[in-house]
Write an enzyme that holds these catalytic residues in place. Structure first.
Site, PDB file in Angstrom:
ATOM      1  CG  ASP A 287      -2.329   0.126   0.998  1.00  0.00           C
ATOM      2  OD1 ASP A 287      -2.726   1.164   0.445  1.00  0.00           O
ATOM      3  OD2 ASP A 287      -3.062  -0.811   1.340  1.00  0.00           O
TER       4      ASP A 287
ATOM      5  CG  ASP B 242      -5.121   4.927   0.987  1.00  0.00           C
ATOM      6  OD1 ASP B 242      -5.994   4.057   1.110  1.00  0.00           O
ATOM      7  OD2 ASP B 242      -5.125   6.007   1.615  1.00  0.00           O
TER       8      ASP B 242
ATOM      9  CD  GLU C 271      -9.057   3.617  -1.859  1.00  0.00           C
ATOM     10  OE1 GLU C 271      -8.256   4.523  -1.586  1.00  0.00           O
ATOM     11  OE2 GLU C 271      -9.868   3.165  -1.048  1.00  0.00           O
TER      12      GLU C 271
ATOM     13  CG  HIS D 281      -9.082  -2.714   4.068  1.00  0.00           C
ATOM     14  ND1 HIS D 281      -8.860  -2.639   2.708  1.00  0.00           N
ATOM     15  CD2 HIS D 281      -8.757  -1.507   4.562  1.00  0.00           C
ATOM     16  CE1 HIS D 281      -8.417  -1.438   2.416  1.00  0.00           C
ATOM     17  NE2 HIS D 281      -8.337  -0.725   3.515  1.00  0.00           N
ATOM     18  CG  ASP D 282     -11.728   0.552   3.175  1.00  0.00           C
ATOM     19  OD1 ASP D 282     -11.246   0.490   4.320  1.00  0.00           O
ATOM     20  OD2 ASP D 282     -11.140   1.075   2.208  1.00  0.00           O
TER      21      ASP D 282
END
Ligand code: NOJ
Ligand code: CA
Length: 584
Positions: free
Chosen positions: A133, A235, A289, A356-357
């Site tokens: 990330d 990100d 993202e 994960h969100d």
């Protein structure tokens, strides 16, 4: 040429949980033969690994790098080509590592740089690539740059961040995602100024207008790429570009601010610069993202001629049904079909249904009640692995892990949940509906510890886990699924092997069939003379589906998540039955 495995029509062999040598023999084949290809990232399958919850090695209740190393044999056994690791850098963990205080250090809870080097080596030895990330829209407020910047208006790091001096009055309205007051400006007394934070107040935004900051980021990227990593997931990158004069934004609301901040001035210049200065010197992948508010903007990130990024993932797919207890399959089909057509000629995208969100994909898009959980999880994995684009499989989804049960706010760990609750308490509001929505959509649902076996804490830790283990681990866990040839896990392995053996599933043209059908998602994938039909019953009832004129199945299905299939001119599909068959 894709890596060929002979296992494509057979369930993959399972391995002994403790034997690394058996693991080496497990199917499917690795993707190492692809390593030298410039566009290996189109043919790989990405496995998103949430390090905090994967495996704890020292009993402190937090997953760590040594824990991941001890499970590399497992990653190899499920056939993933690339691991995307959520942030493992030094961080005070206001937002679980998305608030970085040192971009070149490992978070002590996760281990040391020596552990990282061993992890990378272990992955590469097994033919698995590692993507990290890159979180550079903001740093932590505990980063040395910010500590210096907030101490004095003349700090050399002052312009690494955005400031609004108090003598200019209140700064123009900007919304924040995690802030308790939803306010993106935080007053900071030492220099009598406000600083900008689109996320929490411990995540101050970095100033990309400053060339020195951009060079710092390039150097950070080189530091990790020189260690040998295989790429970055960038990100919140759509937010990095900002007009430093912060003009008033009339019409900005709590509902539209994310879109309004997207795509600021020079965003593509920054990406071109990153590509030219850094990425183009390595054979690595880059994925942004949420790049672009629509397909036209998304193409600007990944059109190969523009030399920016390799692929993007959009939020529209996971956004389907995000505000209600149900969703319409026709919406899901429309969104995935629209994005596929956008990249039909050029560019490339990720295919995902969770991360994960997001809540667990089986709880959102499938049916996680015991009677349907396994079939629907297998169907969703079939979908992910048979669409055009690079599949992103979130850890635990290969087992069919579900949303968890939390008893009140004290059980939640996510900054988003905690701060939203604080706001609710301040403003007053309906707690019952707040908790109903949290139970369904909280990010903590997908962050619960990985369910390895039926021993205490699912084999994740010998201590107290940082976030409660889902109580259903006694029934849903990796050890139990290894023993069951028809488990979600073994179906995942088998599907992965089929994808890796057939280029048509990577590159073949996608065509949606029967668009208006509210229960069945059917499509073909075609490359040259090879045509594959995928039929998915997205419902908890049996459904029949007539084969379109001109499509004739050849031989037995390559994939079927039930032991049998009734197929003549019509398919008699069981609840959540997923079938892949070659056709002519
Ligand atoms: C997106 C990440 O996926 C999410 O977990 C994080 O909270 C925000 N960006 C801020 O970094
Ligand atoms: Ca630990």
């Amino acid at each position: 040429m894709l890596a060929l495995t002979t296992a494509c029509n057979q369930p993959a062999k399972t391995e002994n949980a403790t034997s690394a040598s058996t693991a080496a023999a497990a199917k499917p084949a690795s993707t190492t033969v692809l390593d030298k290809k410039a566009d290996w990232w189109k043919e790989t399958v990405v496995y998103q690994l949430y390090p905090r919850s994967f495996q704890d090695s020292n009993g402190d209740g937090v997953g760590d790098l040594k824990g991941i190393i001890s499970r590399l044999y497992y990653l190899k056994s499920i056939g993933v080509g690339t691991v995307w690791l959520n942030p493992i850098y030094a961080s005070p963990n206001d937002d679980n590592g998305y608030d970085i205080s040192d971009y070149r250090q490992i978070m002590p809870e996760f281990g040391t740089m020596a552990d990282f080097d061993a992890l990378l080596k272990g992955m590469h030895q097994r033919g698995i690539k590692l993507v990290m990330d890159l979180v550079v829209n903001h740093s932590s407020d505990e980063h040395a740059w910010f500590k210096s910047a907030r101490a004095s208006r003349t700090s050399p790091y002052r312009d690494y961040y955005y400031w609004w001096p108090a003598e200019k009055g209140t700064p123009p309205k900007r919304y924040s995602t995690f802030d308790v007051k939803k306010d993106a400006w935080q007053y900071d007394a030492p220099t009598k100024s406000y600083y900008l934070h689109i996320f929490s107040k411990k995540q101050p935004d970095l100033n990309w207008n400053n060339p020195k900051l951009r060079q710092e980021v390039h150097n950070i990227m080189r530091f990790w790429l020189d260690k040998g990593i295989d790429g970055f997931r960038m990100d919140a990158f759509q937010f990095v570009a900002k007009d430093p004069t912060f003009p008033p934004m009339p019409g900005l609301t709590e509902q539209n601010y994310a879109n309004a901040y997207n795509h600021g001035p020079h965003l593509h210049d920054y990406l071109k610069e990153i590509n030219q200065e850094v990425l183009s010197h390595y054979n690595v992948m880059s994925v942004a993202e949420g790049a672009g508010r629509n397909v036209t903007e998304a193409m600007l990130f990944v059109d190969p001629a523009r030399k920016e990024l390799d692929m993007t993932y959009h939020f529209e797919g996971v956004g389907v049904g995000s505000n209600s207890d149900t969703y319409k399959l026709t919406d899901l089909k429309r969104v995935f079909t629209k994005w596929d057509s956008a990249f039909a000629q050029k560019g490339w995208q990720a295919i995902d249904l969770g991360n994960h969100d997001q809540p667990r994909m089986v709880s959102k898009f499938g049916d996680d009640r015991p009677a349907f959980r396994a079939a629907s999880a297998k169907l969703l994995n079939t979908f992910l692995l048979t669409m055009r684009g690079t599949p992103y499989c979130y850890n635990g989804d290969e087992l069919g892990m579900t949303n968890s049960r939390f008893n009140g706010i004290a059980d939640y760990r996510d900054v988003a949940a905690r701060n939203a609750y604080a706001l609710l308490k301040q403003q007053g509001g309906n707690e019952a509906s707040f908790f109903h929505s949290l139970a369904r959509f909280s990010r903590d649902n997908s962050r619960t510890p990985f369910q390895w076996d039926a021993t205490a804490n699912a084999g994740f830790t010998t201590g107290t886990p940082w976030l409660k283990v889902n109580p259903n681990y006694v029934a849903i866990n990796r050890a139990a699924e290894e023993k069951d040839s028809s488990s979600v896990l073994n179906h995942f392995r088998h599907t992965m092997a089929v994808r890796q053996a057939h280029a048509v599933l990577v590159y073949g043209r996608y065509q949606l069939l029967d668009a208006a059908n509210p229960y069945i998602y059917a499509y073909t994938r075609t490359q040259g003379t090879e045509k594959i039909l995928v039929v998915l019953n997205f419902s908890s009832a049996p459904r029949s589906w007539s084969l379109p004129a001109g499509l004739k199945p050849i031989g037995k299905p390559w994939l079927n998540n039930y032991p049998t299939l009734k197929m003549d001119a019509t398919l008699a599909l069981q609840p959540w039955q997923a079938v892949l068959v070659k056709v002519q």
